[in-house]
Design a protein around this motif. Structure first.
Motif, PDB file in Angstrom:
ATOM      1  N   ARG A  98      23.500 -20.490   4.589  1.00 55.51           N
ATOM      2  CA  ARG A  98      24.280 -19.568   5.409  1.00 55.51           C
ATOM      3  C   ARG A  98      24.978 -20.316   6.531  1.00 55.51           C
ATOM      4  NH1 ARG A  98      20.234 -15.763   4.460  1.00 55.51           N
ATOM      5  NH2 ARG A  98      19.058 -16.358   6.308  1.00 55.51           N
ATOM      6  N   GLN A  99      24.239 -21.264   7.130  1.00 58.67           N
ATOM      7  CA  GLN A  99      24.828 -22.048   8.217  1.00 58.67           C
ATOM      8  C   GLN A  99      26.058 -22.809   7.709  1.00 58.67           C
ATOM      9  OE1 GLN A  99      22.115 -24.914   9.967  1.00 58.67           O
ATOM     10  NE2 GLN A  99      23.838 -26.047  10.843  1.00 58.67           N
ATOM     11  N   LEU A 100      25.922 -23.423   6.522  1.00 55.88           N
ATOM     12  CA  LEU A 100      27.025 -24.215   5.982  1.00 55.88           C
ATOM     13  C   LEU A 100      28.234 -23.332   5.663  1.00 55.88           C
ATOM     14  CD1 LEU A 100      25.090 -26.655   3.632  1.00 55.88           C
ATOM     15  CD2 LEU A 100      26.313 -27.251   5.728  1.00 55.88           C
ATOM     16  N   ILE A 101      27.935 -22.163   5.071  1.00 57.46           N
ATOM     17  CA  ILE A 101      29.025 -21.299   4.617  1.00 57.46           C
ATOM     18  C   ILE A 101      29.676 -20.566   5.788  1.00 57.46           C
ATOM     19  CG2 ILE A 101      29.565 -19.244   3.240  1.00 57.46           C
ATOM     20  CD1 ILE A 101      27.316 -20.249   1.292  1.00 57.46           C
ATOM     21  N   ASP A 102      28.843 -19.996   6.674  1.00 57.05           N
ATOM     22  CA  ASP A 102      29.391 -19.165   7.746  1.00 57.05           C
ATOM     23  C   ASP A 102      29.880 -19.973   8.939  1.00 57.05           C
ATOM     24  OD1 ASP A 102      28.795 -17.052   6.165  1.00 57.05           O
ATOM     25  OD2 ASP A 102      26.878 -16.601   7.146  1.00 57.05           O
ATOM     26  N   GLU A 103      29.094 -20.994   9.346  1.00 60.75           N
ATOM     27  CA  GLU A 103      29.464 -21.722  10.565  1.00 60.75           C
ATOM     28  C   GLU A 103      30.341 -22.920  10.270  1.00 60.75           C
ATOM     29  OE1 GLU A 103      25.966 -22.542  12.870  1.00 60.75           O
ATOM     30  OE2 GLU A 103      25.201 -20.526  12.492  1.00 60.75           O
ATOM     31  N   GLN A 104      29.929 -23.731   9.278  1.00 61.11           N
ATOM     32  CA  GLN A 104      30.713 -24.940   8.984  1.00 61.11           C
ATOM     33  C   GLN A 104      31.934 -24.612   8.132  1.00 61.11           C
ATOM     34  OE1 GLN A 104      28.965 -27.051  11.422  1.00 61.11           O
ATOM     35  NE2 GLN A 104      30.329 -28.249  10.093  1.00 61.11           N
ATOM     36  N   ASP A 105      31.866 -23.465   7.439  1.00 63.12           N
ATOM     37  CA  ASP A 105      32.971 -23.076   6.576  1.00 63.12           C
ATOM     38  C   ASP A 105      33.245 -24.147   5.523  1.00 63.12           C
ATOM     39  OD1 ASP A 105      34.617 -21.072   5.918  1.00 63.12           O
ATOM     40  OD2 ASP A 105      36.149 -21.465   7.426  1.00 63.12           O
ATOM     41  N   VAL A 106      32.193 -24.620   4.846  1.00 58.03           N
ATOM     42  CA  VAL A 106      32.356 -25.726   3.895  1.00 58.03           C
ATOM     43  C   VAL A 106      33.172 -25.299   2.682  1.00 58.03           C
ATOM     44  CG1 VAL A 106      30.236 -26.911   4.559  1.00 58.03           C
ATOM     45  CG2 VAL A 106      30.164 -25.175   2.774  1.00 58.03           C
ATOM     46  N   VAL A 107      33.905 -26.262   2.095  1.00 58.79           N
ATOM     47  CA  VAL A 107      34.676 -25.971   0.881  1.00 58.79           C
ATOM     48  C   VAL A 107      33.838 -26.213  -0.367  1.00 58.79           C
ATOM     49  CG1 VAL A 107      36.876 -26.463   1.995  1.00 58.79           C
ATOM     50  CG2 VAL A 107      35.693 -28.295   0.771  1.00 58.79           C
ATOM     51  N   ALA A 108      32.782 -27.040  -0.258  1.00 65.09           N
ATOM     52  CA  ALA A 108      31.885 -27.283  -1.390  1.00 65.09           C
ATOM     53  C   ALA A 108      30.640 -27.997  -0.879  1.00 65.09           C
ATOM     54  CB  ALA A 108      32.573 -28.136  -2.462  1.00 65.09           C
ATOM     55  N   ASN A 109      29.572 -27.956  -1.687  1.00 63.70           N
ATOM     56  CA  ASN A 109      28.389 -28.758  -1.394  1.00 63.70           C
ATOM     57  C   ASN A 109      28.366 -29.948  -2.343  1.00 63.70           C
ATOM     58  OD1 ASN A 109      27.510 -27.158   0.633  1.00 63.70           O
ATOM     59  ND2 ASN A 109      25.628 -26.458  -0.398  1.00 63.70           N
ATOM     60  N   VAL A 110      27.852 -31.049  -1.853  1.00 60.15           N
ATOM     61  CA  VAL A 110      27.813 -32.252  -2.692  1.00 60.15           C
ATOM     62  C   VAL A 110      26.637 -33.135  -2.290  1.00 60.15           C
ATOM     63  CG1 VAL A 110      29.480 -33.382  -1.149  1.00 60.15           C
ATOM     64  CG2 VAL A 110      29.133 -34.294  -3.428  1.00 60.15           C
ATOM     65  N   GLY A 111      25.963 -33.681  -3.303  1.00 61.23           N
ATOM     66  CA  GLY A 111      24.899 -34.655  -3.049  1.00 61.23           C
ATOM     67  C   GLY A 111      23.576 -34.051  -2.628  1.00 61.23           C
ATOM     68  N   SER A 112      23.456 -32.719  -2.643  1.00 57.17           N
ATOM     69  CA  SER A 112      22.193 -32.097  -2.241  1.00 57.17           C
ATOM     70  C   SER A 112      21.051 -32.603  -3.120  1.00 57.17           C
ATOM     71  CB  SER A 112      22.264 -30.576  -2.379  1.00 57.17           C
ATOM     72  OG  SER A 112      23.338 -30.055  -1.634  1.00 57.17           O
ATOM     73  N   ALA A 113      19.904 -32.832  -2.505  1.00 56.87           N
ATOM     74  CA  ALA A 113      18.715 -33.242  -3.248  1.00 56.87           C
ATOM     75  C   ALA A 113      17.561 -32.469  -2.652  1.00 56.87           C
ATOM     76  CB  ALA A 113      18.489 -34.739  -3.109  1.00 56.87           C
ATOM     77  N   SER A 114      17.126 -31.449  -3.370  1.00 57.31           N
ATOM     78  CA  SER A 114      16.193 -30.525  -2.754  1.00 57.31           C
ATOM     79  C   SER A 114      15.252 -29.935  -3.788  1.00 57.31           C
ATOM     80  CB  SER A 114      16.986 -29.395  -2.084  1.00 57.31           C
ATOM     81  OG  SER A 114      16.154 -28.297  -1.830  1.00 57.31           O
ATOM     82  N   LEU A 115      14.049 -29.611  -3.315  1.00 55.02           N
ATOM     83  CA  LEU A 115      13.084 -28.948  -4.190  1.00 55.02           C
ATOM     84  C   LEU A 115      13.430 -27.482  -4.380  1.00 55.02           C
ATOM     85  CD1 LEU A 115       9.745 -30.322  -2.687  1.00 55.02           C
ATOM     86  CD2 LEU A 115      10.913 -31.080  -4.751  1.00 55.02           C
ATOM     87  N   VAL A 116      14.170 -26.912  -3.432  1.00 56.27           N
ATOM     88  CA  VAL A 116      14.297 -25.453  -3.415  1.00 56.27           C
ATOM     89  C   VAL A 116      15.728 -24.941  -3.299  1.00 56.27           C
ATOM     90  CG1 VAL A 116      11.989 -25.013  -2.500  1.00 56.27           C
ATOM     91  CG2 VAL A 116      13.845 -25.528  -0.932  1.00 56.27           C
ATOM     92  N   ASP A 117      16.699 -25.823  -3.041  1.00 52.35           N
ATOM     93  CA  ASP A 117      18.081 -25.370  -2.804  1.00 52.35           C
ATOM     94  C   ASP A 117      18.579 -24.484  -3.935  1.00 52.35           C
ATOM     95  OD1 ASP A 117      20.766 -25.173  -1.912  1.00 52.35           O
ATOM     96  OD2 ASP A 117      21.308 -26.956  -3.060  1.00 52.35           O
TER      97      ASP A 117
END
Lengths: 397, 285
Positions: A98-117
């Motif tokens: 939510r932070q990335l989408i609403d506050e940072q207004d990102v155009v895409a996610n890349v390189g995420s490495a997560s157990l739960v994302d």
């Protein structure tokens, strides 16, 4: 006007503000990912702390973006990369997206490495029309969402490729599958064994699901010996891999059986443990061009990692691959780079050939993605990790 | 079946040893110590660290045992200070807090990297029914028996033992007679911590070396202690070995093999049902 009480007027102000904000937003660029002059906002939701920490994928991606920015950015626009830690906690992951989408207004996610994302956010990404070029997809949701396409193979296709290596490359008839049970993942591994059976028409001698990840693996080793297994595949994290190899060595099963484990054990620390126990010979699948090898395709990655002091291993290679694919796609976009145009570019993406992955990276508009179906096999030997298959081993569809 | 049962004996020996520590603490100090294995793990990781830094094994083991004893001593002192007058339930619950604390700190410090765990005893050993019995397995069983025997002798044949028993049965009277109750009970804590560390060091090479999985070995150890009614050391040793054997044997039984992790809980339920068989449920409510 006197009919409107003071409180009603106060209420009206935020309402107007919301309407104005909504207008402003849509004017900027159709459903978020707005600003067309400022930096290009990219994001990642990664487990940087918690039960398992992956710092290298996003570290490597950051290094790629820093270099792009030094060279003048993408059509003059710099890349601003925001990595949010989810601590391995689904609710923190949901908050991070939510932070990335609403506050940072990102155009895409890349390189995420997560157990739960993926499991926490796949639905959000789909709803918000955001794509994620996952660096390390771990949970099953990473491979079953229309908006997520990992560059890595993942545990399940990986497990199939271990069995495939045992039966097809090593030519063993008696292949045994040990699945250390983890709630929620065991069925995925069982399906991976079935997929191998469908591809090869062969059946495992047994599929053992009697042990959990913290048990003494000796019973499984004894069973493999008793049933005459020639190869045993197992899904273990590095500490368990060390224990399995030690149990095999104690029972004298290191020479008689080939032990084959998933790619997570392909790191340099584990070699020290093997050296201390003198238990060599483990085969592991490498999801990318083996980082320990000499291939020239690794040259640029190696230099970049050295310049930025990032450990060289599968993790940083995954982040590097994801980030370079992202940069290529961004450079290919004609017109404004917005969330909408980036998502469209990925949905229309032609298969990307890179020397670092054995099968083309794809996105497209399929319902699920698991494009990396190739591996090279490496073996732990006293002189280090040795690549035993120079050619890519690709799993048939 | 026989083979895998024998392989279960390594674990059995360690369950027995930790179980003996738990019973000792429970009967002497009145704490059901859920952190018993975790305290041993805290020491064992010091050994792993020093061994990883190429220190001699003997030194590393000694340091580990001392650290475990120190952690146990601190726990014991905290218990005496804050929960001296509390009921056994409260004190036992406090030990759960210690367990969680050690788990959290251990995780934070050591993470889940692969690490080599040294063999305190030789990994190779005699072969029985086609199974190589590691030196550590024999060591674990011998250690459990020695521990139970040693503690029994201490309690029955020495002045310190008599004083300990006095403290356990009539704490106030013992104190009025001038027996240093607090000091003696802290000594029991230190002994149990050191013993738990040795047990963990024996089992670590055959287990996944992670703080959490080693610390949770306390569950089968508690089941072993329950078989001994938290009073009989010898029954506890037997119980530990039995649980180990069962866990090993069940691997070969199709269908129930995946549930082998629950054996300890099954044992706990069965022993509770048996020991409470004469209770009238209405009366005990």
């Amino acid at each position: 006007m006197r009919l409107l009480s003071r409180s009603t007027r106060l209420l009206a102000i935020p309402a107007v503000a919301v309407v104005l904000a909504a207008c402003g937003n849509s004017a900027a660029g159709g459903g978020g990912g707005g600003d067309t002059d400022g930096p290009i906002e990219l994001g990642a939701v990664s487990s940087l702390s918690g039960p398992v920490a992956f710092a290298d994928p996003t570290g490597a991606a950051q290094a790629v973006f820093d270099r792009v920015n030094e060279d003048g950015g993408i059509n003059g626009r710099e890349i601003n990369y925001t990595v949010v830690d989810d601590r391995g906690d689904p609710s923190a992951a949901a908050q991070a997206s939510r932070q990335l989408i609403d506050e940072q207004d990102v155009v895409a996610n890349v390189g995420s490495a997560s157990l739960v994302d993926c499991s926490a956010n796949a639905a959000t990404y789909q709803r918000q029309g955001l794509v994620s070029v996952q660096g390390l997809g771990v949970d099953p949701a990473c491979f079953s969402s229309p908006n997520i396409s990992p560059v890595n193979t993942g545990p399940f296709s990986g497990y199939t490729s271990l069995l495939y290596f045992a039966s097809e490359t090593l030519g063993h008839d008696r292949v045994c599958a040990v699945i250390l049970t983890v709630p929620g993942l065991t069925e995925g591994y069982e399906a991976a064994v079935e997929r191998w059976s469908e591809i090869t028409g062969k059946e495992p001698v047994f599929v053992d699901t009697s042990l959990t990840v913290s048990d003494d693996p000796t019973p499984a080793v004894l069973r493999a010996q008793a049933e005459g297994c020639q190869a045993v595949t197992f899904n273990s994290n590095p500490p368990q891999t060390v224990t399995v190899m030690k149990a095999a060595q104690t029972q004298g099963a290191l020479e008689t059986i080939d032990w084959i484990a998933l790619t997570v054990s392909y790191n340099s620390e584990i070699l020290e443990a093997f050296a201390a126990n003198n238990s060599w010979g483990l085969y592991v699948n490498s999801e990318f061009e083996p980082w320990s090898g000499e291939s020239e395709a690794l040259q640029d990655w190696r230099t970049l990692m050295e310049e930025n002091d990032i450990p060289q291993g599968s993790d940083s290679l995954a982040g590097y691959v994801a980030a370079t694919i992202m940069v290529d796609v961004l450079e290919g976009i004609e017109g404004d780079i917005t969330r909408e145009s980036v998502t469209q570019a990925f949905k229309e993406l032609e298969p990307v050939e890179t020397e670092l992955i054995g099968s083309p990276y794809t996105f497209g508009d399929a319902d699920s993605h698991n494009p990396n179906q190739a591996s090279k096999i490496v073996q732990a030997q006293p002189e280090g990790w040795v690549t035993v298959s120079e050619d890519w081993q690709r799993l048939p569809e | 079946m026989l083979q895998s049962s024998i392989s279960g004996l390594v674990s059995g020996g360690v369950y027995a040893a930790i179980g003996v520590c738990i019973v000792l603490l429970y009967s002497m100090v009145g704490v059901l110590n859920f952190a018993q294995a975790a305290i041993g793990v805290a020491g064992a990781y010091v050994t792993f660290l020093l061994y990883g830094e190429d220190q001699p094994l003997v030194l590393a083991v000694l340091a580990g045992v001392v650290v475990a004893a120190a952690v146990a001593t601190l726990t014991g002192m905290a218990m005496a200070l804050w929960f001296g007058e509390a009921r056994v339930e409260v004190r036992s619950t406090a030990s759960i807090a210690v367990l969680i604390g050690i788990l959290a700190v251990g995780f934070w410090v050591f993470g889940d990297d692969a690490r080599a765990t040294p063999d305190v005893l030789p990994a190779s050993g005699p072969e029985i029914a086609g199974v190589v019995i590691p030196g550590t397995a024999i060591g674990a069983i011998v250690f459990a028996v020695l521990l139970a025997g040693g503690v029994t002798l201490l309690l029955k044949r020495t002045v310190v033992g008599v004083r300990l028993r006095a403290i356990a049965q009539r704490p106030r009277t013992a104190e009025l007679l001038g027996i240093p109750a607090r000091r003696l009970s802290v000594a029991v804590w230190a002994l149990s911590g050191a013993a738990a560390c040795i047990a963990i060091l024996l089992v670590a090479p055959s287990r996944t070396a992670s703080v959490s999985s080693l610390s949770l070995l306390v569950v089968p150890a508690l089941a072993a202690g329950l078989i001994g009614g938290f009073s009989s050391l010898w029954l506890t040793v037997l119980g530990g070995l039995l649980i180990g054997l069962l866990e090993g044997a069940i691997v070969t039984v199709e269908g129930i093999a995946p549930y082998r992790g629950s054996i300890s809980f099954l044992v706990i339920v069965l022993v509770l049902l048996y020991s409470q068989r004469k209770e009238a449920w209405d009366a005990s409510r």
